[in-house]
Design an enzyme around this catalytic site. Structure first.
Site, PDB file in Angstrom:
ATOM      1  N   SER A 135      83.296 -20.365 -47.611  1.00 47.92           N
ATOM      2  CA  SER A 135      83.298 -19.293 -46.739  1.00 47.92           C
ATOM      3  C   SER A 135      83.309 -17.973 -46.935  1.00 47.92           C
ATOM      4  O   SER A 135      84.470 -17.582 -47.529  1.00 47.92           O
ATOM      5  CB  SER A 135      84.250 -19.833 -45.470  1.00 47.92           C
ATOM      6  N   LYS A 161      78.643 -20.033 -46.463  1.00 40.78           N
ATOM      7  CA  LYS A 161      78.639 -19.760 -44.952  1.00 40.78           C
ATOM      8  C   LYS A 161      79.157 -17.960 -44.908  1.00 40.78           C
ATOM      9  O   LYS A 161      80.173 -17.826 -45.830  1.00 40.78           O
ATOM     10  CB  LYS A 161      80.079 -20.495 -44.432  1.00 40.78           C
ATOM     11  N   LEU A 162      78.503 -17.604 -44.296  1.00 40.89           N
ATOM     12  CA  LEU A 162      78.721 -15.963 -44.117  1.00 40.89           C
ATOM     13  C   LEU A 162      79.462 -15.802 -42.902  1.00 40.89           C
ATOM     14  O   LEU A 162      79.012 -16.166 -41.774  1.00 40.89           O
ATOM     15  CB  LEU A 162      77.473 -15.105 -44.182  1.00 40.89           C
ATOM     16  N   LYS A 163      80.574 -15.090 -42.802  1.00 39.99           N
ATOM     17  CA  LYS A 163      81.078 -14.576 -41.630  1.00 39.99           C
ATOM     18  C   LYS A 163      80.308 -13.448 -41.055  1.00 39.99           C
ATOM     19  O   LYS A 163      79.888 -12.608 -41.923  1.00 39.99           O
ATOM     20  CB  LYS A 163      82.540 -14.404 -42.143  1.00 39.99           C
ATOM     21  N   ASP A 189      79.124 -17.893 -39.360  1.00 39.48           N
ATOM     22  CA  ASP A 189      80.156 -18.154 -38.436  1.00 39.48           C
ATOM     23  C   ASP A 189      80.732 -16.932 -37.750  1.00 39.48           C
ATOM     24  O   ASP A 189      81.166 -15.959 -38.436  1.00 39.48           O
ATOM     25  CB  ASP A 189      81.373 -18.832 -39.311  1.00 39.48           C
ATOM     26  N   ASN A 191      83.035 -16.813 -35.122  1.00 36.21           N
ATOM     27  CA  ASN A 191      84.344 -16.771 -34.605  1.00 36.21           C
ATOM     28  C   ASN A 191      84.341 -16.053 -33.107  1.00 36.21           C
ATOM     29  O   ASN A 191      85.208 -15.082 -32.701  1.00 36.21           O
ATOM     30  CB  ASN A 191      85.449 -16.291 -35.555  1.00 36.21           C
ATOM     31  N   GLU A 214      77.883 -21.064 -36.115  1.00 33.21           N
ATOM     32  CA  GLU A 214      79.280 -21.583 -35.814  1.00 33.21           C
ATOM     33  C   GLU A 214      79.822 -20.647 -34.588  1.00 33.21           C
ATOM     34  O   GLU A 214      79.964 -19.405 -34.870  1.00 33.21           O
ATOM     35  CB  GLU A 214      80.038 -21.583 -37.195  1.00 33.21           C
ATOM     36  N   ASP A 239      83.318 -24.810 -33.501  1.00 37.91           N
ATOM     37  CA  ASP A 239      84.524 -24.899 -34.192  1.00 37.91           C
ATOM     38  C   ASP A 239      85.724 -24.701 -33.165  1.00 37.91           C
ATOM     39  O   ASP A 239      86.298 -25.547 -32.499  1.00 37.91           O
ATOM     40  CB  ASP A 239      84.608 -23.634 -35.068  1.00 37.91           C
ATOM     41  N   LYS A 263      88.307 -29.597 -37.612  1.00 36.28           N
ATOM     42  CA  LYS A 263      89.575 -28.952 -38.378  1.00 36.28           C
ATOM     43  C   LYS A 263      90.535 -29.825 -37.797  1.00 36.28           C
ATOM     44  O   LYS A 263      91.083 -29.715 -36.428  1.00 36.28           O
ATOM     45  CB  LYS A 263      89.942 -27.704 -38.012  1.00 36.28           C
ATOM     46  N   GLY A 291      87.978 -25.333 -42.689  1.00 36.80           N
ATOM     47  CA  GLY A 291      89.135 -25.045 -43.156  1.00 36.80           C
ATOM     48  C   GLY A 291      89.717 -23.884 -42.740  1.00 36.80           C
ATOM     49  O   GLY A 291      89.249 -23.077 -41.833  1.00 36.80           O
TER      50      GLY A 291
HETATM   51  O1  OSB Z   1      86.475 -20.188 -38.317  1.00 42.43           O
HETATM   52  O2  OSB Z   1      86.308 -21.439 -39.835  1.00 42.43           O
HETATM   53  C1  OSB Z   1      86.731 -20.595 -39.539  1.00 42.43           C
HETATM   54  C2  OSB Z   1      89.412 -19.353 -42.091  1.00 42.43           C
HETATM   55  C3  OSB Z   1      90.680 -19.299 -41.206  1.00 42.43           C
HETATM   56  C4  OSB Z   1      90.370 -19.284 -39.742  1.00 42.43           C
HETATM   57  C5  OSB Z   1      89.218 -19.768 -39.243  1.00 42.43           C
HETATM   58  C6  OSB Z   1      88.136 -20.045 -40.093  1.00 42.43           C
HETATM   59  C7  OSB Z   1      88.213 -19.768 -41.715  1.00 42.43           C
HETATM   60  C8  OSB Z   1      87.527 -20.057 -42.661  1.00 42.43           C
HETATM   61  C9  OSB Z   1      87.549 -20.325 -44.010  1.00 42.43           C
HETATM   62  O3  OSB Z   1      85.812 -19.786 -42.211  1.00 42.43           O
HETATM   63  C10 OSB Z   1      87.509 -21.877 -44.108  1.00 42.43           C
HETATM   64  C11 OSB Z   1      88.337 -21.996 -45.562  1.00 42.43           C
HETATM   65  O4  OSB Z   1      87.616 -21.720 -46.478  1.00 42.43           O
HETATM   66  O5  OSB Z   1      89.376 -22.606 -45.596  1.00 42.43           O
HETATM   67 MG    MG Z   2      84.771 -21.197 -37.812  1.00 42.37          MG
END
Ligand code: OSB
Ligand code: MG
Length: 368
Positions: A135, A161-163, A189, A191, A214, A239, A263, A291
């Site tokens: 990520s 995976k690109l935020k 992703d 969020n 995501e 998620d 998760k 994760g």
């Molecule tokens: O949305 O998947 C998520 C980390 C912290 C909180 C939310 C997320 C994430 C990650 C990192 O995307 C995932 C990892 O490498 O642990």
């Molecule tokens: Mg996520």
């Protein structure tokens, strides 16, 4: 099994680089660790709640509080303790799934260690290693992003995976595709950073053949995701919205997602995570392991879960050195893009006492 007590330990782990998402920037991962001590063995659980309630409503100090006041006393009162008994004993307490997950995992780990059985075996793993993705956080520039992605691809990661967030979405995706080509498994992703009104804009990601997008919308906007899914060619993955096997079944029925990120912390533990895996498998919905920037403790169990048959896409189970200069357990090292499932009893790893001491800020012993 009878509980003797639980140790709550607060640690602070500096990240190798700041990790920026649409909800904030993390530089040090504050983590609450649980050590459940029973007559037979002791077990570890990592609470994935973050410092601030920005990813979900939980946060580290709230988790410590609810564990101390309610969750640990309820488990300590059980006359016959095992991993399966924890969920039912905590069911009357609303929410706090990450805190519950950590306690259930610690008890389950103790039970499995006492019996010499591995978490992977207990959950139903069918593989001894799992394919890994990484990520990649939001960066200050496209150049910085391309350097980071290039480094991860060189390290062997099998999926990127690109935020994303408004203002950092189509352009970074385009740049990564242009530089690294169409064969890279790529996903994004958000969020929860968008609304359904952004549907046309998000459809601008469709030409890039992403594996999935995501959690584009608010965690409660399941219907919105179903509407969005009708407009996008890119598959929608949830998620934050998926908090239980029931919510997973509902989201699938509503057409809100074609893929699910699992998760264990978010859903209350590895046993509920397995139930979500089963619901998704029954509906033909692929799942992958999410994760939460875990230490080796949480990662070990996530890797065991990711070895179940329904986990058909690479997860956010990255190597220790993607997060930390020094892990508190034996490090997880990428081998040909994969991490090995720990074969030993329980979660299969144990924190190094000296490393643990270096990062510990507070320890509480709660006798049963
Ligand atoms: O949305 O998947 C998520 C980390 C912290 C909180 C939310 C997320 C994430 C990650 C990192 O995307 C995932 C990892 O490498 O642990
Ligand atoms: Mg996520």
């Amino acid at each position: 099994m009878k509980l003797a007590g639980v140790e709550l330990r607060l640690i602070g782990m500096p990240l190798v680089a700041p990790f920026r998402t649409s909800f904030g920037t993390e530089t040090t991962r504050e983590v609450l660790l649980l050590r459940a001590v029973t007559g037979e063995a002791e077990g570890w659980g990592e609470c994935v709640a973050m410092s601030d309630p920005l990813y979900s409503s939980e946060y580290v100090h709230a988790a410590a509080d609810v564990l101390t006041r309610f969750l640990i006393p309820a488990v300590a009162a059980l006359p016959e303790l095992d991993g399966n008994a924890v969920g039912p004993a905590l069911a009357k307490f609303k929410g706090h799934r990450m805190a519950k997950a950590a306690l259930e995992t610690a008890v389950l780990d103790a039970e499995l260690r006492a019996q010499g059985r591995s978490m992977a075996r207990e959950l139903g793993a069918v593989r001894d290693r799992v394919p890994c993705g990484v990520s990649v956080g939001i960066m200050d520039s496209i150049g910085e992003l391309l350097d980071a992605v290039g480094g991860y691809l060189d390290a062997g990661y099998l999926r990127i995976k690109l935020k994303i967030e408004p203002g950092w979405d189509v352009e970074p995706v385009r740049a990564v595709r242009e530089r690294f080509g169409d064969d890279v498994l790529l996903q994004v992703d958000a969020n929860t950073a968008y609304t359904v009104a952004d549907a046309r804009h998000l459809a601008g990601l469709d030409p890039f053949d992403l594996l999935l997008i995501e959690q584009p919308l608010d965690e409660e906007d399941v219907l919105g995701h179903a509407e969005l899914a009708k407009v996008l060619r890119t598959p929608v993955c949830l998620d934050e919205s998926i908090t239980s096997a029931r919510s997973a079944a509902d989201a699938i029925r509503l057409g809100a997602c074609r893929i699910v990120n699992i998760k264990p912390g978010r859903v209350g533990g590895y046993l509920e995570a397995r139930r979500i895996h089963d619901v998704c498998a029954a509906n033909g919905v692929p799942v992958w392991a999410g994760g939460m920037l875990e230490t080796g403790i949480g990662r070990a169990a996530n890797v065991a879960l990711a070895a179940l048959p329904g986990f058909t896409v690479p997860g956010d189970t990255s190597a220790s050195d993607r997060y930390y200069r020094t892990d508190i357990t034996e490090p997880f090292v990428l081998d040909d893009g994969h991490l090995a499932v720990p074969p030993g009893p329980g979660i299969g790893v144990t924190p190094d006492p000296a490393e643990l001491d270096k990062v510990t800020s507070k320890v509480d012993w709660l006798p049963a």
